[in-house]
Design a protein around this motif. Structure first.
Motif, PDB file in Angstrom:
ATOM      1  N   GLU A  92       2.727 -15.236 -15.632  1.00 45.12           N
ATOM      2  CA  GLU A  92       2.281 -15.103 -16.870  1.00 45.12           C
ATOM      3  C   GLU A  92       3.214 -15.006 -17.870  1.00 45.12           C
ATOM      4  N   LEU A  93       4.571 -14.761 -17.342  1.00 46.45           N
ATOM      5  CA  LEU A  93       5.717 -14.854 -18.230  1.00 46.45           C
ATOM      6  C   LEU A  93       6.247 -16.427 -18.573  1.00 46.45           C
ATOM      7  N   THR A  94       6.331 -16.920 -17.488  1.00 46.07           N
ATOM      8  CA  THR A  94       6.927 -18.317 -17.771  1.00 46.07           C
ATOM      9  C   THR A  94       6.594 -19.240 -16.561  1.00 46.07           C
ATOM     10  N   ASP A  95       6.626 -20.504 -16.820  1.00 51.60           N
ATOM     11  CA  ASP A  95       6.123 -21.679 -15.700  1.00 51.60           C
ATOM     12  C   ASP A  95       7.341 -21.693 -14.912  1.00 51.60           C
ATOM     13  N   ARG A  96       8.621 -21.607 -15.523  1.00 55.39           N
ATOM     14  CA  ARG A  96       9.774 -21.875 -14.931  1.00 55.39           C
ATOM     15  C   ARG A  96      10.016 -20.991 -13.707  1.00 55.39           C
ATOM     16  N   VAL A  97       9.321 -21.062 -12.770  1.00 55.31           N
ATOM     17  CA  VAL A  97       9.580 -20.134 -11.698  1.00 55.31           C
ATOM     18  C   VAL A  97       9.906 -20.797 -10.449  1.00 55.31           C
ATOM     19  N   GLU A  98      10.900 -20.524  -9.687  1.00 55.87           N
ATOM     20  CA  GLU A  98      11.456 -21.130  -8.380  1.00 55.87           C
ATOM     21  C   GLU A  98      10.984 -20.224  -7.364  1.00 55.87           C
ATOM     22  N   VAL A  99      10.147 -20.229  -6.582  1.00 55.93           N
ATOM     23  CA  VAL A  99       9.981 -19.315  -5.216  1.00 55.93           C
ATOM     24  C   VAL A  99      10.828 -19.529  -4.283  1.00 55.93           C
ATOM     25  N   TYR A 106      13.359 -16.820  -8.630  1.00 53.62           N
ATOM     26  CA  TYR A 106      14.150 -17.087  -9.901  1.00 53.62           C
ATOM     27  C   TYR A 106      13.292 -17.524 -11.098  1.00 53.62           C
ATOM     28  N   LEU A 107      13.523 -17.049 -12.337  1.00 51.85           N
ATOM     29  CA  LEU A 107      12.741 -17.243 -13.408  1.00 51.85           C
ATOM     30  C   LEU A 107      13.431 -17.718 -14.615  1.00 51.85           C
ATOM     31  N   ASP A 108      13.340 -19.138 -15.011  1.00 54.59           N
ATOM     32  CA  ASP A 108      14.093 -19.564 -16.368  1.00 54.59           C
ATOM     33  C   ASP A 108      13.250 -18.926 -17.581  1.00 54.59           C
ATOM     34  N   VAL A 109      13.735 -18.114 -18.387  1.00 51.98           N
ATOM     35  CA  VAL A 109      12.869 -17.523 -19.497  1.00 51.98           C
ATOM     36  C   VAL A 109      13.644 -18.001 -20.624  1.00 51.98           C
ATOM     37  N   THR A 110      14.564 -18.879 -20.790  1.00 51.39           N
ATOM     38  CA  THR A 110      15.325 -19.525 -21.874  1.00 51.39           C
ATOM     39  C   THR A 110      14.324 -19.674 -23.225  1.00 51.39           C
ATOM     40  N   ASP A 111      13.399 -20.269 -22.937  1.00 52.73           N
ATOM     41  CA  ASP A 111      12.226 -20.685 -24.028  1.00 52.73           C
ATOM     42  C   ASP A 111      11.235 -19.904 -24.012  1.00 52.73           C
ATOM     43  N   VAL A 112      11.347 -18.583 -23.632  1.00 50.33           N
ATOM     44  CA  VAL A 112      10.164 -17.607 -23.773  1.00 50.33           C
ATOM     45  C   VAL A 112      10.181 -16.821 -25.046  1.00 50.33           C
ATOM     46  N   ALA A 113       9.441 -16.800 -26.082  1.00 47.46           N
ATOM     47  CA  ALA A 113       9.464 -16.361 -27.101  1.00 47.46           C
ATOM     48  C   ALA A 113       9.162 -14.697 -27.225  1.00 47.46           C
ATOM     49  N   GLU A 114       8.483 -14.327 -26.218  1.00 52.51           N
ATOM     50  CA  GLU A 114       7.815 -12.933 -26.265  1.00 52.51           C
ATOM     51  C   GLU A 114       8.843 -11.878 -25.944  1.00 52.51           C
ATOM     52  N   PHE A 115       8.620 -10.623 -26.396  1.00 56.97           N
ATOM     53  CA  PHE A 115       9.604  -9.732 -26.140  1.00 56.97           C
ATOM     54  C   PHE A 115      10.955  -9.973 -27.125  1.00 56.97           C
ATOM     55  N   GLN A 116      10.818 -10.678 -28.124  1.00 56.56           N
ATOM     56  CA  GLN A 116      11.755 -11.375 -28.946  1.00 56.56           C
ATOM     57  C   GLN A 116      12.889 -11.873 -28.371  1.00 56.56           C
ATOM     58  N   GLY A 117      12.345 -12.662 -27.237  1.00 51.72           N
ATOM     59  CA  GLY A 117      13.510 -13.307 -26.490  1.00 51.72           C
ATOM     60  C   GLY A 117      14.247 -12.754 -25.898  1.00 51.72           C
ATOM     61  N   SER A 118      14.145 -11.518 -25.744  1.00 51.31           N
ATOM     62  CA  SER A 118      15.085 -10.715 -24.799  1.00 51.31           C
ATOM     63  C   SER A 118      14.806 -10.670 -23.429  1.00 51.31           C
ATOM     64  N   ALA A 119      15.667 -11.115 -22.474  1.00 53.20           N
ATOM     65  CA  ALA A 119      15.593 -11.372 -21.114  1.00 53.20           C
ATOM     66  C   ALA A 119      15.393  -9.979 -20.395  1.00 53.20           C
ATOM     67  N   THR A 120      16.093  -9.003 -21.100  1.00 60.90           N
ATOM     68  CA  THR A 120      16.081  -7.804 -20.427  1.00 60.90           C
ATOM     69  C   THR A 120      14.552  -6.984 -20.578  1.00 60.90           C
ATOM     70  N   ARG A 121      14.270  -7.151 -21.649  1.00 58.41           N
ATOM     71  CA  ARG A 121      12.738  -6.711 -21.970  1.00 58.41           C
ATOM     72  C   ARG A 121      11.894  -7.350 -21.122  1.00 58.41           C
ATOM     73  N   MET A 122      12.266  -8.703 -20.842  1.00 56.46           N
ATOM     74  CA  MET A 122      11.064  -9.370 -19.999  1.00 56.46           C
ATOM     75  C   MET A 122      11.193  -8.652 -18.496  1.00 56.46           C
ATOM     76  N   ALA A 123      12.550  -8.508 -18.066  1.00 57.38           N
ATOM     77  CA  ALA A 123      12.851  -8.161 -16.921  1.00 57.38           C
ATOM     78  C   ALA A 123      12.080  -6.617 -16.724  1.00 57.38           C
ATOM     79  N   GLN A 124      12.293  -5.773 -17.770  1.00 52.60           N
ATOM     80  CA  GLN A 124      11.647  -4.553 -17.592  1.00 52.60           C
ATOM     81  C   GLN A 124      10.160  -4.456 -17.512  1.00 52.60           C
ATOM     82  N   TRP A 125       9.585  -5.632 -18.422  1.00 52.16           N
ATOM     83  CA  TRP A 125       8.141  -5.853 -18.405  1.00 52.16           C
ATOM     84  C   TRP A 125       7.681  -6.194 -16.683  1.00 52.16           C
TER      85      TRP A 125
END
Length: 384
Positions: A92-99, A106-125
């Motif tokens: 739901e967060l990104t397609d860049r997921v390596e199971v 691993y999730l590559d969230v470099t290009d995720v715009a949600e959470f103002q682009g904050s990887a820390t906030r993404m991890a919290q979510w």
């Protein structure tokens, strides 16, 4: 600079057993085979680890270390189902997921715009959503590469979140024992210690030439990891099956107006997540509701030519009234969301709500995508 999240379930199999049997909380438990059948421990919780019980340990030995150990027989079907639910949250967060394994990714969230682009906030979510939806906690690490993210996820286990920012890398890696480097097993670790190398700071004192002479190709990896370097990409072969968004509300929705407003807020998020999948056929659309009593229901309908036809005719009528030719690009996007609500998701949501009561803690909407190898005709989710 890349943004990588490493997510690792805490004592996964044991966590599922405790979730399904809360009486096991705070007791030493393990999942594994019987001692009299030369079984081994698959995993154990932290209460058992305090006695020295570890994964891959013979069950008989584990019981000697911890006589009160509660042994659970594995339920692989349940573990797989829970792992699949967790992976869906990742996607739901990104397609860049390596199971990496059943309980690690691993999730590559470099290009995720949600959470103002904050990887820390993404991890919290991610942490909040996983425990909310599956009852299992995960630990996450956030860093600029896979190596650092994996080390970070283990830094504050269980239920941890640790971030290594670019300016912290140098100080972070020098303290790491060489055993923290992926690929350094017991044999390699002992060899390194015989060479006087116990930490990454010690490794940094060695040249690439020295390390490759001692360890072959792995010497270059050691050289790079000691400096916090890792150029591996997050690799995924998964074809995404759906695009969705859902929200759990701090106060239950009990009024129709609030339900409408909640749907209005979900639709633009779904529209953004759908971007990039316009070339994929849509198999169906769905709405999900979780009620105050925690019961859930999902309503789904096929997305086909008849539905498109009805949507198009409705759209034409509205467009004539509003003057579609005068609507600029950003207004067209708003218009698309308006007809999505009216023609697709509003009826589904009403059907879902009718199955319970207007006392709702979670709403979700989404689309399921056809396999890319399917028929070539494309039915667009958004009108031109």
């Amino acid at each position: 600079m890349r943004k990588i999240i490493h997510a690792d379930c805490d004592c996964f199999f044991a966590a599922v057993e405790i979730r399904d049997n809360p009486s096991l909380i705070d007791k030493p438990i393990a999942v594994g085979g019987d001692a009299d059948k030369r079984g081994v421990i698959a995993t154990c919780n932290y209460s058992a680890r305090a006695y020295g019980v570890r994964s891959a340990m013979p069950t008989a030995q584990a019981l000697k270390l911890c006589p009160d150990l509660i042994l659970c027989k594995g339920r692989m079907d349940e573990y797989k189902a829970t792992a699949a639910a967790i992976r869906e949250i990742f996607f739901e967060l990104t397609d860049r997921v390596e199971v990496v394994s059943i309980d690690e990714a691993y999730l590559d969230v470099t290009d995720v715009a949600e959470f103002q682009g904050s990887a820390t906030r993404m991890a919290q979510w991610l942490k909040a959503e996983v425990v909310k939806r599956t009852g299992v906690t995960i630990s996450t690490g956030v860093a600029a590469n896979k190596f650092l993210a994996k080390v970070a996820s283990d830094w504050q286990k269980p239920d941890g979140l640790f971030v290594v920012t670019p300016d912290q890398v140098e100080d972070f890696v020098i303290q790491l024992p060489v055993g923290r480097i992926h690929g350094v097993g017991k044999v390699t670790e002992e060899k390194l210690k015989r060479l006087g190398i116990e930490t990454c700071a010690d490794l940094q004192q060695k040249t690439v030439k020295q390390l490759t002479e001692w360890f072959g190709k792995f010497g270059l990896t050691l050289y790079q990891r000691a400096r916090g370097e890792d150029y591996r990409e997050v690799v995924t072969e998964r074809v995404r099956k759906s695009v969705s968004v859902e929200r759990t509300y701090s106060e239950n929705i009990t009024r129709q107006d609030d339900l409408d407003q909640a749907l209005d807020r979900l639709l633009p998020v779904l529209a953004r997540r759908y971007q990039g999948y316009e070339d994929r056929q849509i198999r169906s659309v769905f709405a999900k509701v979780r009620f105050a009593d925690f019961s859930s229901t999902t309503v789904e309908t096929a997305f086909g030519s008849e539905l498109i036809s009805s949507v198009s005719s409705t759209e034409s009528s509205d467009a004539s009234a509003e003057g579609l030719s005068d609507i600029v690009a950003d207004k067209q996007a708003e218009y698309s969301v308006a007809w999505l609500k009216r023609a697709l998701f509003y009826p589904l949501m009403q059907e879902a709500v009718s199955r319970g009561s207007l006392n709702i803690r979670l709403l979700g909407i989404g689309v399921r995508l056809r396999d890319p190898a399917g028929p070539s005709e494309q039915l667009s989710l958004f009108p031109e």
